[in-house]
Design a protein around this motif. Structure first.
Motif, PDB file in Angstrom:
ATOM      1  N   GLY A  18      31.524   6.110  39.852  1.00  0.00           N
ATOM      2  CA  GLY A  18      32.347   4.916  39.684  1.00  0.00           C
ATOM      3  C   GLY A  18      31.585   3.636  39.979  1.00  0.00           C
ATOM      4  N   LEU A  19      30.735   3.682  40.994  1.00  0.00           N
ATOM      5  CA  LEU A  19      29.902   2.517  41.306  1.00  0.00           C
ATOM      6  C   LEU A  19      28.989   2.185  40.139  1.00  0.00           C
ATOM      7  N   MET A  20      28.395   3.204  39.541  1.00  0.00           N
ATOM      8  CA  MET A  20      27.512   2.980  38.401  1.00  0.00           C
ATOM      9  C   MET A  20      28.286   2.419  37.207  1.00  0.00           C
ATOM     10  N   ALA A  21      29.491   2.933  36.982  1.00  0.00           N
ATOM     11  CA  ALA A  21      30.295   2.434  35.865  1.00  0.00           C
ATOM     12  C   ALA A  21      30.607   0.948  36.043  1.00  0.00           C
ATOM     13  N   CYS A  22      31.003   0.558  37.250  1.00  0.00           N
ATOM     14  CA  CYS A  22      31.295  -0.853  37.522  1.00  0.00           C
ATOM     15  C   CYS A  22      30.033  -1.695  37.418  1.00  0.00           C
ATOM     16  N   GLY A  23      28.893  -1.141  37.875  1.00  0.00           N
ATOM     17  CA  GLY A  23      27.636  -1.869  37.785  1.00  0.00           C
ATOM     18  C   GLY A  23      27.204  -2.113  36.355  1.00  0.00           C
ATOM     19  N   VAL A  24      27.404  -1.117  35.503  1.00  0.00           N
ATOM     20  CA  VAL A  24      27.045  -1.279  34.084  1.00  0.00           C
ATOM     21  C   VAL A  24      27.918  -2.351  33.430  1.00  0.00           C
ATOM     22  N   VAL A  25      29.214  -2.343  33.727  1.00  0.00           N
ATOM     23  CA  VAL A  25      30.106  -3.361  33.180  1.00  0.00           C
ATOM     24  C   VAL A  25      29.716  -4.740  33.707  1.00  0.00           C
ATOM     25  N   ALA A  26      29.378  -4.835  34.992  1.00  0.00           N
ATOM     26  CA  ALA A  26      28.962  -6.115  35.568  1.00  0.00           C
ATOM     27  C   ALA A  26      27.706  -6.637  34.886  1.00  0.00           C
ATOM     28  N   ALA A  27      26.741  -5.743  34.606  1.00  0.00           N
ATOM     29  CA  ALA A  27      25.512  -6.154  33.931  1.00  0.00           C
ATOM     30  C   ALA A  27      25.801  -6.618  32.506  1.00  0.00           C
ATOM     31  N   ALA A  28      26.672  -5.899  31.807  1.00  0.00           N
ATOM     32  CA  ALA A  28      27.029  -6.295  30.447  1.00  0.00           C
ATOM     33  C   ALA A  28      27.746  -7.645  30.440  1.00  0.00           C
ATOM     34  N   ALA A  29      28.651  -7.855  31.412  1.00  0.00           N
ATOM     35  CA  ALA A  29      29.378  -9.123  31.494  1.00  0.00           C
ATOM     36  C   ALA A  29      28.427 -10.279  31.793  1.00  0.00           C
ATOM     37  N   THR A  30      27.454 -10.037  32.668  1.00  0.00           N
ATOM     38  CA  THR A  30      26.476 -11.071  32.991  1.00  0.00           C
ATOM     39  C   THR A  30      25.643 -11.437  31.769  1.00  0.00           C
ATOM     40  N   PHE A  31      25.213 -10.432  31.019  1.00  0.00           N
ATOM     41  CA  PHE A  31      24.443 -10.679  29.794  1.00  0.00           C
ATOM     42  C   PHE A  31      25.250 -11.515  28.805  1.00  0.00           C
ATOM     43  N   LEU A  32      26.491 -11.143  28.582  1.00  0.00           N
ATOM     44  CA  LEU A  32      27.337 -11.872  27.629  1.00  0.00           C
ATOM     45  C   LEU A  32      27.595 -13.303  28.107  1.00  0.00           C
ATOM     46  N   SER A  33      27.821 -13.458  29.400  1.00  0.00           N
ATOM     47  CA  SER A  33      28.076 -14.798  29.938  1.00  0.00           C
ATOM     48  C   SER A  33      26.866 -15.699  29.779  1.00  0.00           C
ATOM     49  N   GLU A  34      25.672 -15.173  30.059  1.00  0.00           N
ATOM     50  CA  GLU A  34      24.456 -15.977  29.959  1.00  0.00           C
ATOM     51  C   GLU A  34      24.131 -16.359  28.524  1.00  0.00           C
ATOM     52  N   HIS A  35      24.536 -15.528  27.570  1.00  0.00           N
ATOM     53  CA  HIS A  35      24.192 -15.785  26.172  1.00  0.00           C
ATOM     54  C   HIS A  35      25.288 -16.493  25.384  1.00  0.00           C
ATOM     55  N   TYR A  36      26.531 -16.420  25.877  1.00  0.00           N
ATOM     56  CA  TYR A  36      27.634 -17.019  25.117  1.00  0.00           C
ATOM     57  C   TYR A  36      28.423 -18.059  25.905  1.00  0.00           C
TER      58      TYR A  36
END
Length: 335
Positions: A18-36
């Protein structure tokens, strides 16, 4: 000793997926936020909701629940590394009074308005605190201080979505309003820092006008973040006064993450904390909060948010407009 270590290892293995799942979503959200350019909390929430099947019974459920509860508290405590007493003193007393009065009045009227609209007063505390203090971070911190109940996560998610959307709109509209009102750089910074909900949007709006405006806006915003501690204590006191459900634990007057927040502010104010450590703590806080909101999103059904109705939307919009008018009025009185 070996039994304790074995138990700790077993606990870690149960939480890891579960920690890894939340971490992956957090990384994806950070990428999208920085680019969009959209708020990272909003991306994390939406992506988490899209993966809510992971929170059902299975390997990820325990870690998602842990992230949504415990990492949230760690992230709130680490916010203390953003603030020093010297930053508050540097502003002078007028901005300090403006922030204190606007936070107290906005939250008080939000609680009253929530009751008039048929909600519990603590929902007004949640939305008013998010509006008056620091957006999604304040919503998560206040949610952590309130007792568990069946509508809590739904109310928290709605507040995070609403405050993120309104903060983004304010980042676009308020600089134009500042120009229309003819405010100088210092006054513009006080207004932007005192009204826009999230820190990132304050920085974006302030520095879009000038460096001086951005500096003042950021300091005023950090002062609003500092108001998180007394409001958390207030929320905990209300919770204790209201009582708890039979069989549940009475919440502490001073939650540990609020104590940690205060201690880190004091330590950070000594000047002994290296800049690299401050930056690391701030970044770690951001990741914990983003992962926590991803976890909360995973635990929520979209259909629960579709049915909220118009009243909560009107409440948050009214709080945002009221805060802007109040800060402008206080600035005129202090001038």
């Amino acid at each position: 000793m070996s039994a304790a270590l074995a138990g700790l290892g077993s606990r870690g293995r149960s939480l890891f997926p579960g920690l890894m799942a939340c971490g992956v979503v957090a990384a994806a959200a950070t990428f999208l936020s920085e680019h969009y350019g959209a708020p990272v909390m909003l991306f994390a929430l939406l992506l988490g909701m899209a993966m809510n099947f992971l929170s059902a019974e299975g390997a990820c459920a325990a870690g998602i629940g842990f992230t949504a509860r415990e990492l949230l508290r760690v992230g709130v405590a680490l916010l203390g590394l953003r603030i020093t007493v010297a930053q508050v003193l540097q502003l002078g007393w007028p901005p300090v009074l403006i922030v204190v009065v606007s936070v107290v009045v906005t939250i008080s009227l939000s609680m009253l308005a929530a009751r008039l609209l048929g909600f519990q007063a603590i929902f007004g505390l949640l939305t008013g605190g998010a509006t008056a203090i620091c957006g999604a971070s304040a919503a998560l911190a206040l949610s952590a201080a309130l007792p568990a109940h069946e509508q809590k996560e739904r109310a928290t998610l709605f507040t995070v979505i609403g405050v993120s959307a309104l903060s983004t709109l304010a980042m676009i509209a308020y600089p134009m309003l500042v120009r229309a009102l003819g405010l100088d750089a210092n006054a513009a910074g006080v207004f932007l820092g005192g009204t826009i909900h999230d820190v990132a949007q304050v920085v974006g709006a302030g520095y879009s006008l000038s460096r001086e405006t951005g500096d003042v806006a950021t300091l005023v915003k950090l002062l609003r973040v500092a108001m998180l501690l007394p409001v958390i204590v207030f929320a905990a006191a209300i919770t204790r006064a209201r009582g708890v459900e039979p069989g549940s634990q009475r919440p502490p007057l001073l939650p540990w993450f609020a104590v940690g927040f205060a201690l880190l502010v004091l330590v950070n104010s000594t000047g002994w904390v290296p800049k690299s450590v401050q930056n690391l703590g701030s970044e770690l806080s951001r990741w914990c909060l983003v992962a926590a909101i991803a976890g909360i999103g995973m635990k929520t059904q979209l259909k629960d948010l579709v049915t909220v109705g118009i009243k909560p939307v009107a409440l948050m919009l009214g709080e945002t407009v009221f805060l802007a008018l109040l800060v402008l009025g206080l600035m005129r009185l202090a001038a």
